[in-house]
Design a protein around this motif. Structure first.
Motif, mmCIF file in Angstrom:
data_model
loop_
_atom_site.group_PDB
_atom_site.id
_atom_site.type_symbol
_atom_site.label_atom_id
_atom_site.label_comp_id
_atom_site.label_asym_id
_atom_site.label_seq_id
_atom_site.Cartn_x
_atom_site.Cartn_y
_atom_site.Cartn_z
ATOM 1 N N LEU A 141 0.830 -1.206 0.000
ATOM 2 C CA LEU A 141 0.000 0.000 0.000
ATOM 3 C C LEU A 141 0.864 1.256 0.000
ATOM 4 C CD1 LEU A 141 -2.714 -1.170 2.558
ATOM 5 C CD2 LEU A 141 -3.032 -0.824 0.104
ATOM 6 N N SER B 259 1.045 4.163 -2.845
ATOM 7 C CA SER B 259 0.870 5.562 -2.475
ATOM 8 C C SER B 259 1.982 6.427 -3.050
ATOM 9 C CB SER B 259 0.837 5.683 -0.947
ATOM 10 O OG SER B 259 0.764 7.026 -0.554
ATOM 11 N N GLN C 241 -6.133 0.339 -3.852
ATOM 12 C CA GLN C 241 -7.446 -0.042 -3.321
ATOM 13 C C GLN C 241 -7.729 -1.526 -3.566
ATOM 14 O OE1 GLN C 241 -9.687 3.126 -5.371
ATOM 15 N NE2 GLN C 241 -10.143 4.024 -3.365
ATOM 16 N N PHE D 105 -5.904 -3.468 -0.918
ATOM 17 C CA PHE D 105 -6.605 -3.354 0.360
ATOM 18 C C PHE D 105 -7.781 -4.328 0.412
ATOM 19 C CE2 PHE D 105 -9.496 -1.026 3.327
ATOM 20 C CZ PHE D 105 -8.653 -1.003 4.433
ATOM 21 N N HIS E 201 -2.425 0.026 7.884
ATOM 22 C CA HIS E 201 -3.087 -0.146 6.577
ATOM 23 C C HIS E 201 -4.048 1.008 6.307
ATOM 24 C CE1 HIS E 201 -2.137 -4.342 7.941
ATOM 25 N NE2 HIS E 201 -1.581 -4.356 6.745
ATOM 26 N N ILE F 217 -3.992 3.927 3.197
ATOM 27 C CA ILE F 217 -5.097 4.264 2.286
ATOM 28 C C ILE F 217 -5.392 5.766 2.337
ATOM 29 C CG2 ILE F 217 -7.574 3.964 1.888
ATOM 30 C CD1 ILE F 217 -5.973 1.663 0.829
#
Length: 705
Positions: A441, A445, A454, A457, A472, A476
């Motif tokens: 993640l 990013s 996404q 996730f 986590h 996000i």
């Protein structure tokens, strides 16, 4: 005479007496001589000499003599020789089987102990409490719960469940597997409990991160009239550290001092050093370390780890250097795993390479944790190709090295490569863990891969049944915020099933800084100051947001908050290695011997990059001053001083590598892109977040930093 010496602890005299007996030659040693004298042996060479006499006199087949040989070899760590004696025995009793199993266990050879245990079962030898107490502790290191439960069933069938030693061993085993309900059930059923029973239960909860329950059982133990011993205090020190209870840490320490345990006992000393380190009181930790009469390699490892985990990498390196000067201390696997993260933190590539060479020399490169730490060092020192080469050499059946290499590519802005590596990880059948998805993640990013992030996730929860943690959720929020979806990020926070922590609100505040959202930034900062009032970095971020839109009253208000709360801004510094020497530059500092040449070079560079389109961004200056003064402040940022020093100190077109303790400011990021173009150099900057590879006017981060 020999027996008398041994019974009274005069082992050396007992062995001397045996040699005198043999030398005189008038009396022949018999079967009763050897079990006693073998017990008295103070060194392996004596043991081997006596073994040769046993062989010469034909006593090897005697059950008691052979058992004594087995015990002797196990005591000196030569359990393989003991196994050979065991295999040559024509008759074995239960005591011999137990001796062989415990010999392997005491020498850390769990697999071999289990092999002997299986042989024993196949030959139909009935176990006793000693057998069970020896075999249960090796089940957890081998991750063999089935064997442990088989032993438990045997205990119940044969009426051994009320033996205190067996019950204590069962509590310890189930605790190691995290099965606390079973451990507590066995404790509750015990008709007789000793201090070991209470220590085992307290340690069970402490080792499974339930300090409140562990402390409750400690209070109950005291109520039942049991006084704590060294092992109790070791657990208490860990309980206090887990609870973050700095006040009670001194109470525990005082009790240990009153009982005069800390100076002579390494075990308790190490526990106290670890306790203070985890509570962030590293000065106390070092003071306790200095006061220990005896120190082993674990003592040094604990102090090194303490400095590294408290962000004091340079101090950790100094402790390691001092340790290497101690002839009696040999670095272990734990030492390397402790010091390598410190090298990663400061970008000490040369020292990391020396440790790499040392691991090859001592055969530890195949160790998964050492190998992973080396991968991390190379990745965080900008040597991603070397990190990848090393990754291919270490065992990859665990998620640990995969997590390191995925994270390594992520901080270099290679999000697509991180996703590709994750695909390879799945193809090789390696199950990802929660750390894997934090790395993934974060990589998405940094590379602006919103959809892929996404999807990861979602995959984490639906395919691998991993419940997201705060890290986590923070990733996000960072992913959405960096991409400018601030409202989506805020809505995501409001719908989180757990209370957001500083990392989550900090990610939103950072995104508000990038996109200039003052109102949402102020809201995020209110929540931040509730959960982490002492992190000055968040105040700086909010101040940046106000300064960016010229709201100087907001800047003054934030400064007042910082001053009233006694907080100090972390000074920005950048380092560069030239000719095997580190140069460290602080923002605005002019104390460097080449300061005049550095500022002269910067003046030339600024003039050249302005000609090709660079425009200073004064929003990154937090003072309400005139524009020419703002430009001087920007020009004196630590990373620009380091870059200019690198340019005047190295041949043309030589790559420049900079390490910065804070995040690169937007104006310096933009200026460095232009500098890389006019100088035709690759400029690599590692800031507190990630790597930036500047080349020909572009940055590898794609402005997603």
């Amino acid at each position: 005479m020999i027996s008398g010496f041994v019974r009274n602890g005069c082992f050396e005299k007992g062995v001397d007496c045996y040699y005198e007996l043999v030398k005189e030659g008038r009396v022949r040693p018999d079967f009763f001589t050897y079990p006693v004298v073998l017990k008295a042996c103070g060194c392996l060479s004596d043991g081997r000499k006596i073994h040769s006499w046993v062989f010469k006199l034909g006593y090897c087949l005697d059950l008691f003599v052979a058992s004594s040989l087995l015990h002797m070899y196990s005591r000196f760590g030569f359990v393989g020789d003991g196994r050979r004696v065991f295999d040559e025995m024509s008759v074995r009793d239960l005591g011999t089987w137990n001796a062989m199993i415990s010999g392997f266990c005491q020498n850390g050879k769990a697999v071999e102990a289990l092999d002997v245990f299986r042989e024993m079962c196949m030959e139909g030898v009935k176990m006793d409490s000693m057998t069970v107490s020896s075999i249960l502790p090796v089940c957890a290191p081998l991750n063999n719960l089935d064997m442990g439960m088989f032993a438990h069933v045997y205990v119940i069938k044969n009426g051994l469940e009320f033996d205190v030693y067996v019950s204590n061993a069962l509590i310890n085993m189930y605790a190691k597997f995290g099965m606390l309900a079973l451990a507590r059930s066995i404790f509750d059923q015990m008709m007789v409990r000793d201090l070991v029973s209470w220590n085992s239960l307290i340690a069970a909860y402490e080792q499974n991160s339930d300090p409140i329950a562990a402390l409750g059982y400690f209070v109950e133990m005291k109520r039942n009239g049991f006084q704590p011993d060294i092992l109790t205090f070791v657990s208490l020190a860990s309980i206090v550290a887990q609870s973050g209870d700095a006040e009670n840490s001194k109470s525990v320490h005082c009790c240990i001092i009153k009982l005069d345990l800390i100076r002579g006992d390494i075990f308790i000393g190490n526990a106290v050093v670890d306790m203070y380190s985890k509570l962030g009181n590293i000065d106390y930790a070092h003071r306790v370390f200095d006061g220990m009469d005896n120190k082993d390699v674990i003592s040094w490892n604990t102090l090194i780890t303490g400095y590294a985990q408290n962000g004091l990498a340079s101090e950790a390196m100094e402790v390691y250097k001092t340790m290497r000067e101690c002839e009696m201390i040999v670095p272990s696997q734990g030492t390397l795993v402790s010091i390598l993260p410190a090298y990663s933190h400061v970008g000490a590539l040369r020292q990391g390479m020396k440790v790499h060479g040392h691991t090859v020399k001592i055969g530890l490169l195949s160790d998964i944790y050492v190998g992973t730490c080396l991968i991390d060092v190379y990745a965080k020192c900008g040597r991603l190709n070397d990190a990848m080469m090393l990754f291919k050499q270490v065992p990859r059946k665990s998620s640990v090295p995969w997590n390191a290499i995925i994270s390594g590519h992520g901080i270099h802005g290679q999000g697509e490569k991180s996703l590709s590596l994750f695909g390879e990880m799945e193809e090789e059948g390696v199950k990802p863990d929660h750390v894997t998805f934090v790395s993934l993640l974060s990589a998405c990013s940094h590379a602006g891969l919103i959809d892929q992030g996404q999807q990861c996730f979602k995959l984490m929860q639906e395919k691998y049944c991993i419940q997201p943690g705060l890290k986590h959720f923070g990733c996000i929020v960072d992913l959405l915020g960096r991409a400018g979806h601030l409202d989506m990020a805020y809505d995501f926070i409001k719908n989180m099933p757990v209370r957001p922590d500083a990392s989550v609100w900090g990610a939103l505040l950072g995104a508000c800084r990038i996109h200039g959202n003052v109102e949402l930034g102020a809201l995020a900062s209110e929540h931040l100051f509730e959960v982490d009032v002492e992190n000055v970095g968040y105040y700086v971020l909010l101040s940046n947001i106000y300064a960016n839109v010229g709201r100087w009253e907001g800047v003054d208000k934030v400064r007042s908050l910082v001053n009233n709360r006694g907080l100090k801004k972390t000074p920005g510094w950048s380092s560069i290695e030239v000719n095997n020497r580190f140069g460290v530059f602080y923002t605005g500092n002019r104390s460097h011997p080449l300061s005049e040449e550095i500022y002269k070079e910067l003046k030339v560079l600024m003039a050249k990059i302005k000609n090709i389109g660079y425009v200073p961004d004064y929003s990154f200056v937090l003072q309400d001053v005139e524009e020419d003064e703002k430009e001087q402040i920007l020009t004196s940022h630590s990373e620009r001083l380091a870059i200019a020093f690198g340019i005047i100190s190295t041949p043309p077109k030589t790559p420049i590598h900079i390490f910065k303790n804070l995040r690169v400011c937007g104006d310096c990021h933009n200026a460095t892109k232009y500098i890389s173009k006019i100088t035709e150099r690759e400029i690599v900057v590692r800031d507190s977040n990630r790597f930036h590879h500047f080349s020909n006017g572009d940055c590898s981060c794609g402005d997603h930093w």
